[in-house]
Design a protein around this motif. Structure first.
Motif, PDB file in Angstrom:
ATOM      1  N   ALA A   1       1.124   3.790  -2.805  1.00  0.00           N
ATOM      2  CA  ALA A   1       0.519   5.448  -2.586  1.00  0.00           C
ATOM      3  C   ALA A   1       1.886   6.477  -3.362  1.00  0.00           C
ATOM      4  O   ALA A   1       1.484   7.651  -3.610  1.00  0.00           O
ATOM      5  N   GLN A   2       3.543   5.778  -3.397  1.00  0.00           N
ATOM      6  CA  GLN A   2       3.846   6.824  -3.621  1.00  0.00           C
ATOM      7  C   GLN A   2       4.159   6.889  -4.890  1.00  0.00           C
ATOM      8  O   GLN A   2       5.361   8.160  -5.459  1.00  0.00           O
TER       9      GLN A   2
ATOM     10  N   CYS B   1      -8.178   2.928   3.883  1.00  0.00           N
ATOM     11  CA  CYS B   1      -8.605   1.959   2.213  1.00  0.00           C
ATOM     12  C   CYS B   1      -9.828   1.056   2.926  1.00  0.00           C
ATOM     13  O   CYS B   1      -9.574   0.244   3.780  1.00  0.00           O
TER      14      CYS B   1
ATOM     15  N   LEU C   1       1.108  -1.031   0.231  1.00  0.00           N
ATOM     16  CA  LEU C   1       0.104   0.030  -0.164  1.00  0.00           C
ATOM     17  C   LEU C   1       1.114   1.353  -0.156  1.00  0.00           C
ATOM     18  O   LEU C   1       0.619   2.545  -1.040  1.00  0.00           O
ATOM     19  N   ALA C   2       2.000   0.748   0.642  1.00  0.00           N
ATOM     20  CA  ALA C   2       2.655   2.549   0.592  1.00  0.00           C
ATOM     21  C   ALA C   2       3.470   2.485  -0.261  1.00  0.00           C
ATOM     22  O   ALA C   2       3.645   3.578  -1.137  1.00  0.00           O
TER      23      ALA C   2
ATOM     24  N   VAL D   1      -4.578   3.360   6.186  1.00  0.00           N
ATOM     25  CA  VAL D   1      -4.759   4.403   4.918  1.00  0.00           C
ATOM     26  C   VAL D   1      -5.504   4.532   4.754  1.00  0.00           C
ATOM     27  O   VAL D   1      -6.265   5.210   3.201  1.00  0.00           O
TER      28      VAL D   1
ATOM     29  N   GLY E   1       1.650   7.068  -6.186  1.00  0.00           N
ATOM     30  CA  GLY E   1       0.603   7.523  -6.653  1.00  0.00           C
ATOM     31  C   GLY E   1      -0.034   7.045  -7.479  1.00  0.00           C
ATOM     32  O   GLY E   1      -1.600   7.468  -8.098  1.00  0.00           O
TER      33      GLY E   1
ATOM     34  N   GLY F   1      -2.698   3.751  -5.950  1.00  0.00           N
ATOM     35  CA  GLY F   1      -3.005   3.321  -4.781  1.00  0.00           C
ATOM     36  C   GLY F   1      -3.746   2.796  -4.740  1.00  0.00           C
ATOM     37  O   GLY F   1      -4.978   3.059  -6.034  1.00  0.00           O
ATOM     38  N   TYR F   2      -4.736   1.998  -4.337  1.00  0.00           N
ATOM     39  CA  TYR F   2      -5.733   0.844  -4.128  1.00  0.00           C
ATOM     40  C   TYR F   2      -6.834   1.848  -3.489  1.00  0.00           C
ATOM     41  O   TYR F   2      -7.213   2.033  -2.324  1.00  0.00           O
TER      42      TYR F   2
ATOM     43  N   GLN G   1      -8.497   8.570   2.784  1.00  0.00           N
ATOM     44  CA  GLN G   1      -7.772   8.841   3.382  1.00  0.00           C
ATOM     45  C   GLN G   1      -8.271   9.665   4.742  1.00  0.00           C
ATOM     46  O   GLN G   1     -10.056  10.208   4.090  1.00  0.00           O
TER      47      GLN G   1
ATOM     48  N   ALA H   1      -7.003   5.798  -6.549  1.00  0.00           N
ATOM     49  CA  ALA H   1      -6.988   6.820  -5.796  1.00  0.00           C
ATOM     50  C   ALA H   1      -6.701   6.253  -3.929  1.00  0.00           C
ATOM     51  O   ALA H   1      -7.902   5.500  -3.784  1.00  0.00           O
ATOM     52  N   VAL H   2      -6.323   6.105  -3.409  1.00  0.00           N
ATOM     53  CA  VAL H   2      -6.699   5.384  -1.772  1.00  0.00           C
ATOM     54  C   VAL H   2      -6.974   7.007  -0.655  1.00  0.00           C
ATOM     55  O   VAL H   2      -6.661   7.855  -0.236  1.00  0.00           O
TER      56      VAL H   2
END
Length: 263
Positions: free
Chosen positions: A87-88, A209, A83-84, A207, A90, A92-93, A263, A260-261
């Motif tokens: 996200a890095q 999700c 996941l990280a 995160v 751009g 994400g799940y 938040q 997009a994850v």
């Protein structure tokens, strides 16, 4: 397959980061990936643990299928790393699915039936006392359950034919009738037991999700009678069930479709 750190640019990349499906071992991963079209350009090993990530498509949706390792700690650590990394980039799940085979509490979850978790419970996280088991929340800290979105659970149950109830995460698989009874006494709605769901849910929650857990029942929770286990049949049921999830994935909100994850 692709590595956890592969950059964007493979076929179907725009959709491939949308859903992460997390299993424990390669046999489960293969069962899930076999339900979909494989779009991986080439196999590659993930860092350190040499775990691999299948990249597949479910209908028009990109799905990454991970073998995260056995137990809640491995599941949480590996899922969090994926996941990280996403996200890095751009990318994400929008949804995490914890899945695989597991034990079923009888008679509620017969062999080769499917269970989707209304509650994902860390069933042995706590303390043994003279008065019995006390969950970690009873000790004044931590959390012991995640409740997936009810509408999502209902939809997964509808398309797969799964029963709905609590799925217990344990670090030690139940091997006696006494422990099976004790778990059901503490969790009357429990239908299944596995070893990774709570760890996956913890990583997803960190995160923001959404998460859901789906299990195919390979054995009865209780005394370990290997002659009665139906692992092969349960893996086939898992393939069939995950193959039915495409409409669920396709119906995720637009933000999830773009990778997009929340938040």
């Amino acid at each position: 397959m692709t590595s956890l750190t592969d950059p964007p640019g493979r076929p179907d990349e725009g959709a491939a980061a949308r859903v992460l499906v997390v299993t424990a071992v390669a046999a489960e991963q293969d069962a899930v990936a076999g339900a979909f079209r494989d779009t991986s350009a080439a196999p590659a090993h993930a860092p350190a643990a040499a775990r691999t990530l299948h990249r597949v498509t479910a209908g028009g949706v990109g799905v990454d299928v991970l073998a995260a390792g056995v137990g809640p700690a491995a599941a949480a650590a590996t899922t969090a790393a994926v996941l990280a990394a996403a996200a890095q980039r751009g990318a994400g799940y929008g949804l995490v699915v914890s899945t695989g085979i597991g034990g079923g509490f009888q008679p509620g979850a017969p062999l080769c039936s499917l269970v989707v978790a209304s509650r994902i419970v860390a069933a042995d996280l706590g303390a043994e006392t003279a008065e019995g088991f006390v969950p970690v929340t009873g000790l004044g800290f931590g959390t012991v359950e995640h409740r997936p979105d009810a509408a999502l659970v209902a939809r997964v149950a509808e398309v797969t034919g799964a029963r709905t109830g609590a799925v217990l995460t344990v670090s030690t698989v139940t091997g006696t009738a006494a422990r099976a009874t004790a778990l059901r006494d503490r969790h009357p709605d429990a239908l299944a037991e596995a070893m990774e769901g709570f760890g996956v849910a913890e990583a997803a929650a960190a995160v923001g999700c959404p998460v859901v857990e789906l299990r195919a029942v390979s054995n009865a929770v209780g005394p370990r009678d290997r002659e009665q286990w139906r692992i092969g049949d349960a893996l086939k049921a898992l393939t069939d069930a995950t193959g039915r999830l495409a409409p669920v994935f396709e119906a995720l909100p637009a933000g999830a479709r773009s990778g997009a994850v929340a938040q």
